[in-house]
Design an enzyme around this catalytic site. Structure first.
Site, PDB file in Angstrom:
ATOM      1  N   THR A  43      46.477  42.623  30.280  1.00 22.53           N
ATOM      2  CA  THR A  43      47.353  42.010  32.039  1.00 22.53           C
ATOM      3  C   THR A  43      46.645  40.219  32.240  1.00 22.53           C
ATOM      4  O   THR A  43      46.015  40.124  31.469  1.00 22.53           O
ATOM      5  CB  THR A  43      47.670  42.614  33.121  1.00 22.53           C
ATOM      6  N   CYS A  44      47.461  39.558  32.471  1.00 20.59           N
ATOM      7  CA  CYS A  44      47.233  37.676  32.657  1.00 20.59           C
ATOM      8  C   CYS A  44      48.056  38.206  33.925  1.00 20.59           C
ATOM      9  O   CYS A  44      48.746  38.398  35.399  1.00 20.59           O
ATOM     10  CB  CYS A  44      48.369  37.243  31.775  1.00 20.59           C
ATOM     11  N   GLY A  45      48.868  36.857  33.923  1.00 13.05           N
ATOM     12  CA  GLY A  45      49.163  36.099  34.982  1.00 13.05           C
ATOM     13  C   GLY A  45      51.194  36.458  34.803  1.00 13.05           C
ATOM     14  O   GLY A  45      51.650  37.070  35.709  1.00 13.05           O
TER      15      GLY A  45
END
Length: 283
Positions: A240-242
């Site tokens: 996951t990330c932004g």
């Protein structure tokens, strides 16, 4: 120790050697955070690797979804690939203007929709240009080619699946954002988002996977980076990330090491933080 899936990472010399092969297609999948005010399409028009077509991450997406660049329908994806001349039987090599970042998003999307013969250019356009290799501003007019989209849902995670995973802990969650964003001590670049992380997740900033010259770490160093972040390389991982871009960098690194159970949380923090019913960890 070498990469298990070494064919997925192509050097600038390798690309130069067979870029004219009839089955090879080159793709510029550059993307930038809105705050940079950079226009990747305009930069592509001004200078791209000869023969490269432009993969617009923000347009090859579900435009009805309020979240940025979410995965489109198989029908839309196959239509866009066909118009770009990318299809069944092609070896597709992807690069971007940041090195090896958004190129991995296009790599992941192609694999999500069933195209396996796809690779990323190590070091991207910056390395290509630094070595004095050719670029052009000539418009590319691809010949349409049939693309068969067969979605592989094992590579994708939705919000409800990630929420359930907090309780089951069946999959490790690995966040590609900076440590400050992960702990909630640094503001999010998108307004209106809570700070922090998905409870139980671990942190490995995607920037930690690169050497100073912008190329990816070699296999032993790459493995050490994941292990230092607390990841069991034999257990499944959700990255996951932004907004689902740099999460693909982590997924790509795991793929190079031969990990077979890696999925990307498409909505990532932009989706999670907006939903006040979902828990957030800080500190």
């Amino acid at each position: 120790m070498a990469y298990v899936n070494s064919a997925s990472l192509v050097s600038t010399q390798q690309l130069a050697d067979y870029m004219r092969a009839p089955d090879v297609r080159i793709v510029d999948a550059s993307w930038h955070m809105p705050a940079t005010k950079r226009n990747p399409r305009a930069e592509y028009d001004a200078a791209h690797i000869p023969g490269a077509v432009f993969f617009d991450i923000d347009e090859i997406a579900d435009l009805d979804n309020p979240l940025p660049h979410m995965v489109p329908s198989p029908e839309k994806f196959s239509s866009r690939m066909r118009k770009l001349g990318l299809g069944d039987g092609n070896r597709i090599i992807i690069y971007d203007t940041n090195g090896t970042v958004s190129a991995t998003r296009a790599w992941w999307m192609l694999r999500l929709f069933g195209h396996q013969d796809v690779a990323v250019l190590d070091g991207g356009l910056p390395k290509w240009i630094a070595e004095g290799r050719p670029v052009e501003d000539t418009p590319v007019l691809p010949t349409e080619r049939h693309f068969t989209a067969r979605i592989n849902s094992f590579l994708l995670r939705e919000k409800d699946q990630v929420a359930r995973n907090i309780e089951t802990a069946r999959e490790q969650v690995l966040d590609a954002r900076s440590p400050g964003r992960f702990t909630g001590t640094e503001p999010e670049p998108r307004e209106g988002l809570r700070g922090g992380r998905i409870p139980g997740s671990k942190n490995l900033p995607f920037t930690d996977l690169f050497k100073p010259d912008g190329t990816l770490l070699d296999a032993p160093a790459l493995q050490a980076a994941y292990e230092k972040a607390g990841i069991d390389l034999k257990a499944p991982v959700i990255t996951t990330c932004g907004s689902g871009i740099s999460a693909c960098v982590l997924a790509f690194g795991l793929h190079l090491l031969g990990h077979k159970r890696v999925a990307v949380y498409d909505g990532s923090w932009t989706e999670w933080a907006k939903d006040e019913s979902l828990p957030v960890a800080t500190g």
